[in-house]
Design an enzyme around this catalytic site. Structure first.
Site, PDB file in Angstrom:
ATOM      1  N   SER A 185      60.271  -3.085  70.622  1.00  0.00           N
ATOM      2  CA  SER A 185      59.278  -2.071  70.251  1.00  0.00           C
ATOM      3  C   SER A 185      58.615  -1.483  71.488  1.00  0.00           C
ATOM      4  CB  SER A 185      58.208  -2.662  69.339  1.00  0.00           C
ATOM      5  OG  SER A 185      58.807  -3.453  68.371  1.00  0.00           O
TER       6      SER A 185
ATOM      7  N   HIS B 257      60.790   1.215  72.777  1.00  0.00           N
ATOM      8  CA  HIS B 257      60.721   2.474  72.037  1.00  0.00           C
ATOM      9  C   HIS B 257      59.636   3.391  72.616  1.00  0.00           C
ATOM     10  CE1 HIS B 257      63.619   1.442  69.034  1.00  0.00           C
ATOM     11  NE2 HIS B 257      62.932   0.405  68.589  1.00  0.00           N
TER      12      HIS B 257
ATOM     13  N   HIS C 104      52.910  -6.834  73.425  1.00  0.00           N
ATOM     14  CA  HIS C 104      52.244  -7.179  72.156  1.00  0.00           C
ATOM     15  C   HIS C 104      52.755  -8.510  71.605  1.00  0.00           C
ATOM     16  CE1 HIS C 104      56.020  -5.271  71.076  1.00  0.00           C
ATOM     17  NE2 HIS C 104      55.983  -6.044  70.005  1.00  0.00           N
TER      18      HIS C 104
ATOM     19  N   CYS D 214      59.718  -7.063  74.063  1.00  0.00           N
ATOM     20  CA  CYS D 214      60.189  -6.742  72.713  1.00  0.00           C
ATOM     21  C   CYS D 214      60.777  -5.338  72.693  1.00  0.00           C
ATOM     22  CB  CYS D 214      59.015  -6.836  71.751  1.00  0.00           C
ATOM     23  SG  CYS D 214      59.402  -6.406  70.054  1.00  0.00           S
TER      24      CYS D 214
ATOM     25  N   CYS E  84      55.323 -11.983  67.862  1.00  0.00           N
ATOM     26  CA  CYS E  84      55.962 -10.798  67.241  1.00  0.00           C
ATOM     27  C   CYS E  84      57.290 -11.157  66.589  1.00  0.00           C
ATOM     28  CB  CYS E  84      56.135  -9.658  68.228  1.00  0.00           C
ATOM     29  SG  CYS E  84      56.990  -8.246  67.498  1.00  0.00           S
TER      30      CYS E  84
HETATM   31 ZN   LIG Z   1      57.536  -6.745  68.928  1.00  0.00          ZN
END
Ligand SMILES: [Zn+2]
Ligand SMILES: [Zn+2]
Length: 361
Positions: A40, A43, A59, A38, A164
């Site tokens: 995220s 990041h 996640h 993902c 997610c």
């Molecule tokens: Zn995610």
């Protein structure tokens, strides 16, 4: 167990041997079946968001319960589960009013205390668990309120995406914005979350669904998944293009990129009374500017945290939508990879041409 550890940020992931504890009273040991890559996670690898190091990222996952703690009655070994970073305490004001994704105790009550042995470690050194989960590993040791039981006929590689991206995109449409049948929707950014928002808008019965992205292949996929119109900002101002297609602006817009410019565009493309929902992670410290006068006609700019989910009820419903054919998850997985290929997978995610890679364990 084998796991992908982030030792420094910005930095790459290292495949290492990590020690995992035994389940405490409220904890569940899950054998990871699949984990999605993902944005995220990226990041944190790029340090646009901070996290204590070393950490074990990941996640977006699904797996099979291997062992449960003494007080866990919700699941038993052998149950198929999807994990969710929106772990909830179940008794704070947010949880009791149905806003479990905003749980006030998630950072204090659902983790092990400093005096307890850590869930994850490496030769005695703590490895900080990421978002209650840490999915880039062969096993996960998580609180029982960070997972949901699902049907066993659901393929676990597709189920991982629901952990997610899919819940975030669909939830932003169904729960945060509550899109009405017949309305006009624009979605900026056609990665995993944006494509999920497009599918959510289709399932919710939107009439016009306008996909906005710079990558032609992603716009094609968006059309396959439900977009009725496409806008490529390289053909000119996307706000102007969306306003033309929607004859004056959209009822709902969704920003799934995480940039100042796209967040501001999502607000500018609204008609009077419209609502813009920012789903993307905007870098810490970034200010979003809107014209105050645009608020007079009741335009709303809001955010959505993990699709305002109530994942214990939402995720089994989303599984049903996949299995009855309304939700297309097959087209959203660009490819499946091994844990060892994780850095290459993130490299491809960064270049923005592929949708989603899923690690199969
Ligand atoms: Zn995610
Ligand atoms: Zn709570």
């Amino acid at each position: 167990m084998k796991a992908a550890v982030l030792n420094s940020a910005p930095g790459q992931l290292h495949i290492e041997n990590v020690d995992i504890g035994e389940p405490g009273p409220r904890e569940v040991l899950v054998k990871t079946a699949a984990a999605g890559l993902c944005h995220s996670d990226l990041h944190f690898m790029e340090a646009t968001y901070p996290h204590p190091l070393p950490t074990l990222l990941g996640h977006e996952s699904a797996g099979v319960v291997e062992a449960v703690g003494s007080m866990v009655s919700y699941v038993k070994p052998g149950d198929h589960v999807i994990t969710c970073l929106s772990a909830f305490c179940g008794y704070c004001e947010q949880c009791l009013s149905g806003h479990m994704s905003l749980c006030e105790n998630k950072h204090t009550h659902l983790v092990r205390g400093a005096e307890e042995s850590p869930r994850l470690s490496r030769n005695g050194e703590v490895i900080h668990q990421f978002m209650h989960l840490s999915s880039f590993a062969e096993h996960m040791l998580i609180h029982e309120h960070a997972l949901v039981k699902i049907r066993e006929d659901m393929p676990l590689d597709k189920a991982a995406l629901i952990g997610c991206a899919v819940t975030t995109g669909l939830g932003a449409v169904f729960r945060t914005a509550k899109v009405e049948p017949g309305s006009t929707v624009a979605v900026i950014g056609c990665g995993g979350i944006g494509l999920s928002a497009i599918q959510g808008a289709r399932i919710a019965g939107a009439n016009k669904i306008i996909a906005v992205d710079m990558v032609g292949a992603k716009l094609e996929l968006a059309q396959e998944l439900g977009a009725t119109h496409i806008v490529n900002p390289s053909d000119g101002d996307p706000v102007k293009q969306v306003k033309e297609i929607s004859e004056g602006g959209v009822h709902y817009s969704f920003e799934a990129v995480g940039l100042k410019v796209t967040a501001e565009q999502s607000f500018k493309m609204l008609r009077s009374g419209g609502q813009a929902t920012v789903i993307g992670l905007i870098p810490v410290g970034t200010m979003i500017e809107i014209h105050g006068a645009d608020l007079i006609m009741e335009r709303t700019l809001t955010g959505s945290n993990m699709g305002s989910n109530q994942f214990r009820t939402d995720m089994p419903r989303i599984v049903d939508m996949y299995l009855d054919g309304r939700l297309n998850l097959d087209a959203m997985v660009a490819k499946t990879i091994t844990l060892e290929e994780i850095n290459e997978g993130f490299e491809e995610l960064k270049t923005g041409t592929e949708t989603r890679s899923v690690i199969i364990f």
